[in-house]
Design a protein around this motif. Sequence first.
Motif, PDB file in Angstrom:
ATOM      1  N   LYS A 178       0.837  -1.212   0.000  1.00  0.00           N
ATOM      2  CA  LYS A 178       0.000   0.000   0.000  1.00  0.00           C
ATOM      3  C   LYS A 178       0.864   1.252   0.000  1.00  0.00           C
ATOM      4  N   CYS A 179       1.945   1.226   0.809  1.00  0.00           N
ATOM      5  CA  CYS A 179       2.842   2.377   0.867  1.00  0.00           C
ATOM      6  C   CYS A 179       3.454   2.632  -0.498  1.00  0.00           C
ATOM      7  N   ALA A 180       3.937   1.551  -1.134  1.00  0.00           N
ATOM      8  CA  ALA A 180       4.593   1.711  -2.432  1.00  0.00           C
ATOM      9  C   ALA A 180       3.615   2.291  -3.445  1.00  0.00           C
ATOM     10  N   GLU A 181       2.385   1.778  -3.415  1.00  0.00           N
ATOM     11  CA  GLU A 181       1.357   2.257  -4.337  1.00  0.00           C
ATOM     12  C   GLU A 181       1.153   3.759  -4.166  1.00  0.00           C
ATOM     13  N   ASN A 182       0.951   4.170  -2.897  1.00  0.00           N
ATOM     14  CA  ASN A 182       0.683   5.593  -2.650  1.00  0.00           C
ATOM     15  C   ASN A 182       1.902   6.451  -2.947  1.00  0.00           C
ATOM     16  N   ASP A 183       3.099   5.960  -2.563  1.00  0.00           N
ATOM     17  CA  ASP A 183       4.293   6.780  -2.763  1.00  0.00           C
ATOM     18  C   ASP A 183       4.560   6.996  -4.251  1.00  0.00           C
ATOM     19  N   ASN A 184       4.309   5.956  -5.059  1.00  0.00           N
ATOM     20  CA  ASN A 184       4.469   6.138  -6.503  1.00  0.00           C
ATOM     21  C   ASN A 184       3.508   7.202  -7.020  1.00  0.00           C
ATOM     22  N   ARG A 185       2.286   7.177  -6.497  1.00  0.00           N
ATOM     23  CA  ARG A 185       1.304   8.181  -6.921  1.00  0.00           C
ATOM     24  C   ARG A 185       1.740   9.567  -6.500  1.00  0.00           C
ATOM     25  N   ILE A 186       2.226   9.683  -5.228  1.00  0.00           N
ATOM     26  CA  ILE A 186       2.618  11.005  -4.742  1.00  0.00           C
ATOM     27  C   ILE A 186       3.792  11.534  -5.554  1.00  0.00           C
ATOM     28  N   GLU A 187       4.740  10.628  -5.872  1.00  0.00           N
ATOM     29  CA  GLU A 187       5.880  11.039  -6.695  1.00  0.00           C
ATOM     30  C   GLU A 187       5.427  11.575  -8.043  1.00  0.00           C
ATOM     31  N   ALA A 188       4.415  10.921  -8.591  1.00  0.00           N
ATOM     32  CA  ALA A 188       3.922  11.343  -9.900  1.00  0.00           C
ATOM     33  C   ALA A 188       3.007  12.547  -9.793  1.00  0.00           C
ATOM     34  N   GLY A 189       2.884  13.092  -8.572  1.00  0.00           N
ATOM     35  CA  GLY A 189       2.073  14.286  -8.403  1.00  0.00           C
ATOM     36  C   GLY A 189       0.590  14.011  -8.258  1.00  0.00           C
ATOM     37  N   GLN A 190       0.244  12.747  -7.987  1.00  0.00           N
ATOM     38  CA  GLN A 190      -1.174  12.436  -7.811  1.00  0.00           C
ATOM     39  C   GLN A 190      -1.510  12.355  -6.327  1.00  0.00           C
ATOM     40  N   LEU A 191      -2.807  12.263  -6.037  1.00  0.00           N
ATOM     41  CA  LEU A 191      -3.231  12.120  -4.646  1.00  0.00           C
ATOM     42  C   LEU A 191      -3.056  10.666  -4.220  1.00  0.00           C
ATOM     43  N   PRO A 192      -2.805  10.395  -2.924  1.00  0.00           N
ATOM     44  CA  PRO A 192      -2.824   8.998  -2.473  1.00  0.00           C
ATOM     45  C   PRO A 192      -4.209   8.406  -2.666  1.00  0.00           C
ATOM     46  N   LEU A 193      -4.247   7.085  -2.790  1.00  0.00           N
ATOM     47  CA  LEU A 193      -5.507   6.401  -3.117  1.00  0.00           C
ATOM     48  C   LEU A 193      -6.643   6.792  -2.182  1.00  0.00           C
ATOM     49  N   GLU A 194      -6.332   6.875  -0.880  1.00  0.00           N
ATOM     50  CA  GLU A 194      -7.398   7.136   0.085  1.00  0.00           C
ATOM     51  C   GLU A 194      -7.983   8.528  -0.086  1.00  0.00           C
ATOM     52  N   ALA A 195      -7.209   9.432  -0.734  1.00  0.00           N
ATOM     53  CA  ALA A 195      -7.669  10.809  -0.852  1.00  0.00           C
ATOM     54  C   ALA A 195      -8.400  11.058  -2.168  1.00  0.00           C
ATOM     55  N   LEU A 196      -8.526  10.025  -2.999  1.00  0.00           N
ATOM     56  CA  LEU A 196      -9.228  10.224  -4.268  1.00  0.00           C
ATOM     57  C   LEU A 196     -10.693  10.570  -3.999  1.00  0.00           C
ATOM     58  N   PRO A 197     -11.270  11.389  -4.850  1.00  0.00           N
ATOM     59  CA  PRO A 197     -12.662  11.788  -4.607  1.00  0.00           C
ATOM     60  C   PRO A 197     -13.604  10.598  -4.449  1.00  0.00           C
ATOM     61  N   GLU A 198     -13.401   9.529  -5.246  1.00  0.00           N
ATOM     62  CA  GLU A 198     -14.350   8.419  -5.117  1.00  0.00           C
ATOM     63  C   GLU A 198     -14.201   7.691  -3.783  1.00  0.00           C
TER      64      GLU A 198
END
Lengths: 260, 167, 358
Positions: free
Chosen positions: C87-107
């Motif tokens: 889960k950390c790796a997933e979110n950190d990759n997103r944050i690096e790419a300038g995206q929101l972490p999964l839990e913070a997505l609007p859906e």
Amino acid sequence: MAGKGIADYVRGTQVWKSIFRHGPPENARNRAAVVAGNVFLHLHPIKLKKSGVQLGYTWCMGGLTFFIFLALTVTGVLLMFYYRPTAEYAYNDIIALKEHVPLGIMREIHRWGAHAMVITVWLHMFRVFMTGSYKPPREFNWGVGVILLVLTLLLSFTGYLLPWDQLAIWAITVGSNMAKATPFMGHGGPGAALAQIGDFVMVSDKNDVRFQLLAGRFVGEPALLRFYILHCVFIPCIVAVLIAIHFWRIRKDGGISAPL
Amino acid sequence: MSEELQLHLNRREFFSYLSVGWITFTAACAGMASLAFRFSYPNVNFEPEMEFLAGKTSDYEEGVDERWKNGFGVWMVKVEGKLFALSNICTHLGCIPNWLPAELKFKCPCHGSGYYMTGVNFEGPAPRPLERYAISITTEGLIKVDKTKIYRSEKGQWDHPSSFIPV
Amino acid sequence: MKEIINWMAEPIRSFPTFAILFFLMLKHYKTVGTKKFAYISLAVFFPAICWFCADPNFIKIILWPDNIPINILIITITFFTWLTLYKCAENDNRIEAGQLPLEALPENREKVWSWPNLVYTELFMIIACTIFLIVWAIIFKAPLEEPANPTWAPNPAKAPWYFLGLQEMLVYFDPWMAGVVLPVIILVGLILIPYIDTNPKGNGYYTFAERKMAITGFMFGWLVLWIYLIIVGTFLRGPNWTFYGPFEFWDFHKVEPMYNVNLSEYFWIKIFNTPMPTSLILREIPGIIITVIYLLMIPPIIGATKFGKKIIEKSGQIRFYIFVMLVLGMTSLPIKMILRWLFDLKYIIALPEWELNL
């Protein structure tokens, strides 16, 4: 269609309506009513963020801990019907539980449930740490959780003595002798030798913390009774109060944590 | 002006009553708590005898004697011209060490502390030697062991005359 | 092969191995936290574990009823450690790419009804847990040994498994440290975590990159110092608390020399070749000085480094010193372990006269 007819009939009776004051939870209004109007379900908020219901996020370990606590309470009360906390009877009562009582796995469920609860509590703490859920505004609730963790271990530890077999008595002997080494409060700990005026020893094996725990100088019958009371009444009561605070604060601090 | 003063005094008075009330309440709670604490220490408990007669000195041969171990938790050890009563409680965490005659040592099963025949620790986590109990000869010529008196080596008490019987 | 594993499992070798593996895991958490890694390690370890279980001595320890919870613990912790890293790796990759972490997505921020979303999940978990407990209870009988006998201690005498980490610490520390002081430090430290960790990031979502120090510290204490010691205390400690490898038969007569020496003896006898001074304080002065340096000098020294200054700037003096003291309490255990293994050191301060051994 007959089944549907019967279900509709039951739902229409005065008895059913007196128990469930709302219709089936099929529309938004009733879904709110079922959670808000039920004493058990209203532990939950009516609505919550989607991330908070995902198993991958919560692991459900806190909920399972609470469930196992309830299961242990039920099986524990059942076991109490057959168990007498005296050195004479305790061991034989445990054997009788296995051999002369129907559903002879009650003790197994209680014992393995106790171990499982320790595991779920640890994993719950692990999850809460990893999601940073102890950060403001949930600092206080984390502290309550740590105390609950300790009480879980103490519950399990006090219960360990009750079968009154070799495993029990020596595990508790080793454990309670650590209390003997408490600085200043145990007679075998640092500082105890200093609290001595002439021949008068202020901290001895008759008045230190281990004596209070065991009601004696070693693990004997008074210790069995004392651990029984601690295990069945004293610690569960404290745990119940703290669980109430813990759940209350989860709700008041904004529910299951989610990104700010 | 005087009316205002009156009000002020009343309020102050009120607070002082309140603080007396709170102090009394706290004191009462503390008193109850300390009573409950004292309640957990019984005045009498029924534990085994602390004194026993252990036969005559001629009953013992050189070495460790285990006959009083199960009843009273004492090894009678006769070594180097001394007979003494050695406690069988490990100084580490209170387990009962075993006497291993082949290796001439006491070995604790809990954490592996080892003691020489004299009771001096030499291996494992035990912080100090086993304790010795007071031992004396009664007028009838029997050995009396008194477990209420303890002699500890690291305090230099093993030279005390009542910690051993010369044989 | 079995001899090598037995030899490797001894704490002196397995503890550093385990610690190094732990740090490697955190360093390469993005590799570890992938499904591919999980499948490959499952494919590698499953046959290995089957081969382990073919050994009669190994299977005997594993299947001893009171050790079953530890097997379950090891399996669940392995899985959940992997899961958080995933889960950390997933979110950190997103944050690096300038995206929101999964839990913070609007859906995922969208609100859903507790009934049925939450209530049914709970119901499912409760049923699964009940079935699990009942099956466990039917397969494994609760252990019951001979009636209590206060005059004869079984060999080995072990505490309940969740305290075996503490019992294992007793090999290195005296009871007042291992049984009282260290547990109190652990508890106080745990309660103080939210007040020391002022990093506002990572609240409510999995991330490693944004709170590296907090997670490393916590997981080190939790996995390396707590779980590892429990595993050693359960599976690898046999009669007389002697070490036994996973494939070794628990032979009651295995003798292991354990002649440990106090620091004061090293200092006075081996270095200065003089008899031990009779004055207690003088005798133990080297140990006392080392302890005082450890507790009073190291915190300001760390505070003066660049790393320490950064923490003080972020969270203030009081938080910093409490944090350092807690860390020093935690590291005292590995330090004492290493000293014991390398120098057979028994106590740094040995004052049995006052029951004060450190």
